[in-house]
Write a protein that holds these residues in place. Structure first.
Motif, short mmCIF file in Angstrom:
data_model
loop_
_atom_site.label_atom_id
_atom_site.label_comp_id
_atom_site.label_asym_id
_atom_site.label_seq_id
_atom_site.Cartn_x
_atom_site.Cartn_y
_atom_site.Cartn_z
N ASN A 110 -44.56 -26.79 -34.64
CA ASN A 110 -44.11 -25.93 -33.55
C ASN A 110 -43.10 -24.89 -34.01
OD1 ASN A 110 -45.72 -27.44 -31.88
ND2 ASN A 110 -44.05 -28.52 -30.86
N VAL A 111 -42.17 -25.30 -34.87
CA VAL A 111 -41.17 -24.37 -35.38
C VAL A 111 -41.83 -23.28 -36.23
CG1 VAL A 111 -39.13 -24.14 -36.87
CG2 VAL A 111 -39.30 -26.05 -35.26
N GLU A 112 -42.81 -23.67 -37.04
CA GLU A 112 -43.51 -22.67 -37.85
C GLU A 112 -44.27 -21.69 -36.97
OE1 GLU A 112 -46.87 -22.25 -41.38
OE2 GLU A 112 -45.89 -24.17 -41.04
N ALA A 113 -44.96 -22.20 -35.95
CA ALA A 113 -45.74 -21.32 -35.07
C ALA A 113 -44.84 -20.31 -34.38
CB ALA A 113 -46.49 -22.15 -34.04
N PHE A 114 -43.68 -20.76 -33.91
CA PHE A 114 -42.75 -19.84 -33.23
C PHE A 114 -42.24 -18.78 -34.19
CE2 PHE A 114 -38.49 -18.47 -32.11
CZ PHE A 114 -38.65 -18.06 -30.80
N HIS A 115 -41.81 -19.19 -35.38
CA HIS A 115 -41.19 -18.23 -36.30
C HIS A 115 -42.22 -17.29 -36.93
CE1 HIS A 115 -37.78 -20.93 -35.73
NE2 HIS A 115 -37.05 -19.95 -36.17
N ARG A 116 -43.46 -17.68 -37.01
CA ARG A 116 -44.48 -16.74 -37.48
C ARG A 116 -44.69 -15.61 -36.48
NH1 ARG A 116 -46.50 -17.55 -42.17
NH2 ARG A 116 -46.63 -19.65 -43.07
N GLN A 117 -44.45 -15.89 -35.19
CA GLN A 117 -44.54 -14.83 -34.19
C GLN A 117 -43.47 -13.76 -34.39
OE1 GLN A 117 -46.75 -14.35 -31.62
NE2 GLN A 117 -47.97 -16.04 -32.41
N ARG A 118 -42.35 -14.14 -34.99
CA ARG A 118 -41.22 -13.23 -35.15
C ARG A 118 -41.08 -12.72 -36.57
NH1 ARG A 118 -40.87 -10.71 -31.77
NH2 ARG A 118 -38.77 -10.02 -32.32
N LEU A 119 -42.09 -12.89 -37.40
CA LEU A 119 -42.00 -12.45 -38.79
C LEU A 119 -41.95 -10.93 -38.84
CD1 LEU A 119 -42.02 -13.52 -41.71
CD2 LEU A 119 -44.50 -13.23 -41.69
N PRO A 120 -40.90 -10.34 -39.38
CA PRO A 120 -40.80 -8.88 -39.42
C PRO A 120 -41.93 -8.27 -40.24
CG PRO A 120 -38.69 -9.88 -39.93
CD PRO A 120 -39.70 -10.99 -39.95
N GLN A 121 -42.44 -7.14 -39.80
CA GLN A 121 -43.54 -6.47 -40.48
C GLN A 121 -43.06 -5.12 -41.03
OE1 GLN A 121 -46.64 -7.88 -40.89
NE2 GLN A 121 -45.70 -9.68 -39.94
N SER A 122 -43.42 -4.86 -42.28
CA SER A 122 -43.12 -3.55 -42.85
C SER A 122 -43.94 -2.48 -42.12
CB SER A 122 -43.48 -3.53 -44.34
OG SER A 122 -42.74 -4.49 -45.06
N TRP A 123 -43.41 -1.28 -42.07
CA TRP A 123 -44.15 -0.20 -41.42
C TRP A 123 -43.82 1.14 -42.09
CZ3 TRP A 123 -41.17 3.70 -39.38
CH2 TRP A 123 -39.85 3.38 -39.03
N VAL A 124 -44.77 2.04 -41.99
CA VAL A 124 -44.61 3.40 -42.52
C VAL A 124 -45.15 4.37 -41.48
CG1 VAL A 124 -45.26 5.04 -44.32
CG2 VAL A 124 -44.82 2.66 -44.92
N ARG A 125 -44.40 5.45 -41.23
CA ARG A 125 -44.85 6.48 -40.29
C ARG A 125 -44.98 7.82 -41.02
NH1 ARG A 125 -40.81 6.63 -36.63
NH2 ARG A 125 -39.90 8.59 -37.37
N PHE A 126 -46.15 8.43 -40.93
CA PHE A 126 -46.41 9.73 -41.57
C PHE A 126 -46.28 10.81 -40.49
CE2 PHE A 126 -48.51 6.58 -44.12
CZ PHE A 126 -48.29 7.00 -45.42
N GLU A 127 -45.30 11.68 -40.62
CA GLU A 127 -45.08 12.73 -39.64
C GLU A 127 -45.80 14.01 -40.04
OE1 GLU A 127 -40.88 13.07 -39.03
OE2 GLU A 127 -40.70 11.03 -38.25
N ASP A 128 -46.01 14.88 -39.07
CA ASP A 128 -46.81 16.08 -39.31
C ASP A 128 -46.16 17.05 -40.30
OD1 ASP A 128 -48.67 15.14 -37.54
OD2 ASP A 128 -47.90 16.28 -35.82
N ASN A 129 -44.85 17.03 -40.42
CA ASN A 129 -44.16 18.01 -41.27
C ASN A 129 -44.02 17.55 -42.73
OD1 ASN A 129 -42.33 15.97 -40.89
ND2 ASN A 129 -40.64 17.27 -40.23
N GLY A 130 -44.76 16.51 -43.10
CA GLY A 130 -44.71 16.05 -44.49
C GLY A 130 -43.61 15.05 -44.76
N VAL A 131 -43.04 14.47 -43.72
CA VAL A 131 -42.00 13.45 -43.88
C VAL A 131 -42.63 12.07 -43.68
CG1 VAL A 131 -39.89 12.48 -42.90
CG2 VAL A 131 -40.15 14.97 -43.11
N VAL A 132 -42.29 11.16 -44.58
CA VAL A 132 -42.74 9.77 -44.47
C VAL A 132 -41.51 8.88 -44.35
CG1 VAL A 132 -44.07 7.92 -45.53
CG2 VAL A 132 -44.74 10.30 -45.93
N LEU A 133 -41.45 8.05 -43.31
CA LEU A 133 -40.33 7.14 -43.09
C LEU A 133 -40.86 5.73 -42.85
CD1 LEU A 133 -38.23 9.28 -40.58
CD2 LEU A 133 -37.90 9.08 -43.05
#
Length: 441
Positions: free
Chosen positions: A94-117
């Motif tokens: 149960n503890v594993e199932a709950f904490h897998r729901q909250r596992l932080p995910q890496s992310w990348v956003r590509f903006e139109d002006n050539g900026v990546v954050l």
């Protein structure tokens, strides 16, 4: 007897006193002792560990016996019942199932002006878990600390826990550790164990984050090594605050208060209710359930010193008092708990409704039971996978994007008197305008 007050001013004063109960006049003296222990561990490593374990725990250790052997870990399974093993496995699931729901995910956003954050999450390299001994064994503490570390992907997790008088470690703790994925376990406790995890010794690796509760010496040691390592929190004595209306069962409320008070003589057990007869009946029921209690002496001390029942005119006032106290555990034993939840801002864990005692969260509901105490819920959160992770910011600018912000950066760098900051931008912008590159120079 559980004290009852109908005066709001008195209630606020008492709640402040209870929240500040860890401000011990002896803390300065204890901190000096802890500093000496940490200094010795840093200088002498294993030898200091062996000496302190002998002095404080009455157990003689050496380099061969410091770590629990595979045979000892295997033998622990023969010393626990099937029912306990099944419960440990259910809690882990149960503890594993709950904490897998909250596992932080890496992310990348590509903006139109050539900026990546973006954000890139990675686990720490090594985690150290402290599991207390003393008054009781705590397999649940093992699970609540170890499972999130494993879910976070920490490659090396080590555990320390005080040995008993014979040098053995409670088999339930050892089984819980193995079910949670930990096999590197050392039989040491106290401030010296925190020092070993923070600085490393010949046998024990230095870690990046230390989690887990302990006594005042353990807590002070975590405070002093913070900065060398990360920590989860500075845990104080446990506490529960119950908000109840006329629909609550006084026997249930009394049991919930005692379930907290039985932890420690400094544990806090507080009831805030809109129903005067309930407060009276809960006080009577507390005394009745205390009679013949296996931990009667320490539980009575907690109730006498840090137990309180407050009668208020409305649930909104109850919520305001609770928010001011910011309890570790908050139980909403009212007819409409989700409506009352809208008024709650500060609490470590919130238990909603008459069928949700704190014990389900302590053991196997899934959310973590390592929670902020002593008002820290105003700014802190429960232990989670995030405790064992950190993120790096990701930034990429195209030449065009850099050109677009160059002037603004120049103004800011000039204002702060940091010319090379501005120059690092202007050289790139000018190079792009001239069509030059490092290869052409």
């Amino acid at each position: 007897m559980l004290r009852i007050t109908h005066q709001l001013t008195e209630a606020k004063t008492e709640l402040q006193r209870i929240c500040a109960r860890t401000h011990d006049d002896q803390v300065v003296h204890k901190e000096a002792t802890v500093r000496e222990i940490l200094h010795a561990i840093r200088r002498q490593g294993d030898q200091a560990l062996f000496q302190y374990t002998s002095d404080f725990d009455g157990v003689s250790l050496n380099a061969e016996t410091l770590r629990l052997s595979g045979a000892e870990l295997d033998a622990a399974y023969q010393q626990v019942s099937k029912g306990l093993l099944d419960a440990i496995r259910l809690a882990c699931k149960n503890v594993e199932a709950f904490h897998r729901q909250r596992l932080p995910q890496s992310w990348v956003r590509f903006e139109d002006n050539g900026v990546v954050l973006g954000k890139r999450y990675t686990p720490i390299d090594r985690a150290g878990l402290y599991v207390p001994g003393g008054r009781a064994s705590y397999p649940s503490t093992v699970i609540m600390n170890a499972v999130p570390a494993r879910v976070a992907g920490v490659p090396r997790v080590v555990m320390v826990t005080p040995p008993g008088k014979t040098g053995a470690v409670n088999p339930a703790v050892l089984v819980a550790a193995q079910e949670a994925g930990i096999t590197e376990i050392y039989r040491i406790g106290g401030a010296q164990a925190i020092g070993a995890l923070a600085y490393g010794t010949e046998t024990i690796p230095a870690v990046d984050v230390i989690t887990g509760p302990g006594n005042i010496y353990v807590t002070l040691a975590k405070k002093l090594v913070f900065g060398t390592v990360g920590i989860d929190s500075l845990a104080g004595p446990s506490e529960v605050l119950v908000i109840a209306d006329h629909t609550a069962d006084p026997a249930h409320v009394a049991a919930d208060l005692l379930a907290q008070a039985e932890h420690d003589p400094m544990a806090a057990a507080i009831l805030i209710t809109t129903h005067d007869p309930l407060a009276e009946r809960v006080a009577i029921e507390v005394d009745r359930q205390l009679a013949g209690h296996p931990r009667q002496t320490l539980t009575e001390k907690a109730i006498a010193n840090y137990g309180l029942a407050v009668v208020v005119d409305s649930l909104e006032i109850a919520a305001d008092l609770s928010n001011g106290f910011a309890p570790e555990h908050l139980q909403l034993e009212v007819a409409e708990p989700w409506d009352l939840l809208e008024h709650i801002r500060h609490a470590g864990a919130i238990f909603l409704g008459h069928s949700t005692p704190e014990a389900v969260g302590d053991y196997l509901a899934g959310p973590n039971h390592t929670l902020p105490t002593s008002g820290a819920a105003r700014y802190a959160s429960p232990l989670s996978t995030e405790t064992f992770m950190k993120y790096s910011s990701l930034i990429q600018y195209s030449p065009e994007a850099l050109q677009g912000v160059a002037e603004a950066i120049a103004v800011l760098t000039d204002t702060e008197g940091l010319p090379s900051h501005g120059d690092s931008v202007q050289r790139r912008v000018q190079s792009d305008d001239d069509g030059d590159s490092a290869l052409n120079l």
